[in-house]
Design a protein around this motif. Sequence first.
Motif, PDB file in Angstrom:
ATOM      1  N   ARG A 191       0.365  24.665  10.577  1.00  0.00           N
ATOM      2  CA  ARG A 191       1.074  24.371   9.409  1.00  0.00           C
ATOM      3  C   ARG A 191       0.615  22.819   8.864  1.00  0.00           C
ATOM      4  O   ARG A 191       0.104  22.078   9.687  1.00  0.00           O
ATOM      5  CB  ARG A 191       2.492  24.339   9.491  1.00  0.00           C
ATOM      6  N   LEU A 192       0.766  22.834   7.577  1.00  0.00           N
ATOM      7  CA  LEU A 192       0.484  21.378   7.044  1.00  0.00           C
ATOM      8  C   LEU A 192       1.757  20.731   6.709  1.00  0.00           C
ATOM      9  O   LEU A 192       2.712  21.153   6.258  1.00  0.00           O
ATOM     10  CB  LEU A 192      -0.081  21.501   5.629  1.00  0.00           C
ATOM     11  N   ARG A 193       1.750  19.340   6.867  1.00  0.00           N
ATOM     12  CA  ARG A 193       3.061  18.509   6.341  1.00  0.00           C
ATOM     13  C   ARG A 193       2.456  17.482   5.641  1.00  0.00           C
ATOM     14  O   ARG A 193       1.513  16.674   5.990  1.00  0.00           O
ATOM     15  CB  ARG A 193       3.664  18.184   7.502  1.00  0.00           C
ATOM     16  N   THR A 194       3.264  17.188   4.444  1.00  0.00           N
ATOM     17  CA  THR A 194       2.576  16.193   3.442  1.00  0.00           C
ATOM     18  C   THR A 194       3.846  15.501   3.202  1.00  0.00           C
ATOM     19  O   THR A 194       5.167  15.821   3.031  1.00  0.00           O
ATOM     20  CB  THR A 194       2.156  16.935   1.923  1.00  0.00           C
ATOM     21  N   PHE A 195       3.600  14.115   2.869  1.00  0.00           N
ATOM     22  CA  PHE A 195       4.389  13.036   2.581  1.00  0.00           C
ATOM     23  C   PHE A 195       3.690  11.979   2.236  1.00  0.00           C
ATOM     24  O   PHE A 195       2.688  11.692   2.108  1.00  0.00           O
ATOM     25  CB  PHE A 195       5.418  12.841   3.914  1.00  0.00           C
ATOM     26  N   GLU A 196       4.562  10.805   1.734  1.00  0.00           N
ATOM     27  CA  GLU A 196       3.976   9.402   1.083  1.00  0.00           C
ATOM     28  C   GLU A 196       4.590   8.456   2.060  1.00  0.00           C
ATOM     29  O   GLU A 196       5.594   8.651   2.616  1.00  0.00           O
ATOM     30  CB  GLU A 196       4.533   9.190  -0.154  1.00  0.00           C
ATOM     31  N   LEU A 197       3.944   7.485   2.412  1.00  0.00           N
ATOM     32  CA  LEU A 197       4.160   6.519   3.279  1.00  0.00           C
ATOM     33  C   LEU A 197       3.933   4.967   2.292  1.00  0.00           C
ATOM     34  O   LEU A 197       2.819   4.981   1.533  1.00  0.00           O
ATOM     35  CB  LEU A 197       3.526   6.250   4.536  1.00  0.00           C
ATOM     36  N   LYS A 198       4.616   3.917   2.483  1.00  0.00           N
ATOM     37  CA  LYS A 198       4.155   2.930   1.814  1.00  0.00           C
ATOM     38  C   LYS A 198       4.313   1.681   2.664  1.00  0.00           C
ATOM     39  O   LYS A 198       4.907   1.682   3.879  1.00  0.00           O
ATOM     40  CB  LYS A 198       5.038   2.607   0.601  1.00  0.00           C
ATOM     41  N   GLY A 199       3.821   0.634   2.084  1.00  0.00           N
ATOM     42  CA  GLY A 199       4.145  -0.753   2.947  1.00  0.00           C
ATOM     43  C   GLY A 199       3.170  -0.780   4.133  1.00  0.00           C
ATOM     44  O   GLY A 199       2.109  -0.172   4.129  1.00  0.00           O
ATOM     45  N   ARG A 200       3.824  -1.351   5.378  1.00  0.00           N
ATOM     46  CA  ARG A 200       3.190  -1.563   6.462  1.00  0.00           C
ATOM     47  C   ARG A 200       2.693  -0.227   7.222  1.00  0.00           C
ATOM     48  O   ARG A 200       1.987   0.023   7.946  1.00  0.00           O
ATOM     49  CB  ARG A 200       3.775  -2.471   7.574  1.00  0.00           C
ATOM     50  N   MET A 233       0.780  -1.246   0.032  1.00  0.00           N
ATOM     51  CA  MET A 233       0.114   0.007  -0.121  1.00  0.00           C
ATOM     52  C   MET A 233       0.663   1.246  -0.010  1.00  0.00           C
ATOM     53  O   MET A 233       1.994   1.296   0.922  1.00  0.00           O
ATOM     54  CB  MET A 233      -0.837   0.150   1.273  1.00  0.00           C
ATOM     55  N   LYS A 234       0.624   2.248  -0.838  1.00  0.00           N
ATOM     56  CA  LYS A 234       1.370   3.488  -0.833  1.00  0.00           C
ATOM     57  C   LYS A 234       0.023   4.655  -0.765  1.00  0.00           C
ATOM     58  O   LYS A 234      -0.794   4.493  -1.271  1.00  0.00           O
ATOM     59  CB  LYS A 234       1.848   3.562  -2.161  1.00  0.00           C
ATOM     60  N   ILE A 235       0.402   5.551   0.236  1.00  0.00           N
ATOM     61  CA  ILE A 235      -0.652   6.657   0.572  1.00  0.00           C
ATOM     62  C   ILE A 235       0.210   7.972   0.374  1.00  0.00           C
ATOM     63  O   ILE A 235       1.327   8.084   0.688  1.00  0.00           O
ATOM     64  CB  ILE A 235      -1.321   6.351   1.952  1.00  0.00           C
ATOM     65  N   HIS A 236      -0.602   9.044   0.236  1.00  0.00           N
ATOM     66  CA  HIS A 236      -0.149  10.352   0.207  1.00  0.00           C
ATOM     67  C   HIS A 236      -0.855  10.848   1.601  1.00  0.00           C
ATOM     68  O   HIS A 236      -2.036  10.851   1.768  1.00  0.00           O
ATOM     69  CB  HIS A 236      -0.897  10.940  -0.929  1.00  0.00           C
ATOM     70  N   VAL A 237      -0.280  11.642   2.487  1.00  0.00           N
ATOM     71  CA  VAL A 237      -0.662  11.934   3.924  1.00  0.00           C
ATOM     72  C   VAL A 237      -0.362  13.383   3.906  1.00  0.00           C
ATOM     73  O   VAL A 237       0.382  14.116   3.457  1.00  0.00           O
ATOM     74  CB  VAL A 237      -0.222  11.211   4.966  1.00  0.00           C
ATOM     75  N   THR A 238      -1.476  13.969   4.348  1.00  0.00           N
ATOM     76  CA  THR A 238      -1.322  15.432   4.846  1.00  0.00           C
ATOM     77  C   THR A 238      -1.779  15.824   6.182  1.00  0.00           C
ATOM     78  O   THR A 238      -3.044  15.233   6.685  1.00  0.00           O
ATOM     79  CB  THR A 238      -2.244  16.673   3.972  1.00  0.00           C
ATOM     80  N   LEU A 239      -0.634  16.179   7.242  1.00  0.00           N
ATOM     81  CA  LEU A 239      -1.146  16.198   8.472  1.00  0.00           C
ATOM     82  C   LEU A 239      -1.515  17.774   8.960  1.00  0.00           C
ATOM     83  O   LEU A 239      -0.713  18.859   8.414  1.00  0.00           O
ATOM     84  CB  LEU A 239       0.164  15.992   9.303  1.00  0.00           C
ATOM     85  N   SER A 240      -2.304  18.262   9.630  1.00  0.00           N
ATOM     86  CA  SER A 240      -2.440  19.474  10.200  1.00  0.00           C
ATOM     87  C   SER A 240      -2.061  19.532  11.593  1.00  0.00           C
ATOM     88  O   SER A 240      -2.424  19.085  12.563  1.00  0.00           O
ATOM     89  CB  SER A 240      -4.073  19.830  10.289  1.00  0.00           C
ATOM     90  N   LEU A 241      -0.789  20.224  11.691  1.00  0.00           N
ATOM     91  CA  LEU A 241      -0.163  20.411  12.716  1.00  0.00           C
ATOM     92  C   LEU A 241      -0.130  21.881  13.330  1.00  0.00           C
ATOM     93  O   LEU A 241       0.651  22.578  12.516  1.00  0.00           O
ATOM     94  CB  LEU A 241       1.235  19.836  12.669  1.00  0.00           C
ATOM     95  N   SER A 242      -0.938  22.209  14.164  1.00  0.00           N
ATOM     96  CA  SER A 242      -1.006  23.614  14.740  1.00  0.00           C
ATOM     97  C   SER A 242      -1.428  24.308  13.271  1.00  0.00           C
ATOM     98  O   SER A 242      -2.511  24.199  13.026  1.00  0.00           O
ATOM     99  CB  SER A 242       0.306  24.156  15.402  1.00  0.00           C
TER     100      SER A 242
END
Length: 96
Positions: free
Chosen positions: A12-21, A1-10
């Motif tokens: 600011r936004l942080r965006t990255f990709e995660l894969k696998g487990r 599995m590969k996903i695109h993630v956007t976190l709302s931290l206070s």
Amino acid sequence: MKIHVTLSLSERLRTFELKGRLGWAMAQLAQAGARGITPIERPAPRWSAYVHELRRMGIPINTEMVAHGGAYSGHHARYTLACDVSLSVLQERSAA
């Protein structure tokens, strides 16, 4: 599995990709929402390792220890995301 993630931290936004487990674990946490998730509800071989690695990447995850009954009563962790998150699946399975 590969996903695109956007976190709302206070503020600011942080965006990255995660894969696998790690991608799978993040998707499970996001889907669980404020209720959180436990290894008993969603079995996986190394939940604590996935959470540890996600935290090392700067993803805020809370851990609450909760009691459970049954033949092997004891305590287990309930993990919840400590920020708002949006994600989209980029690839359902890795090409083998």
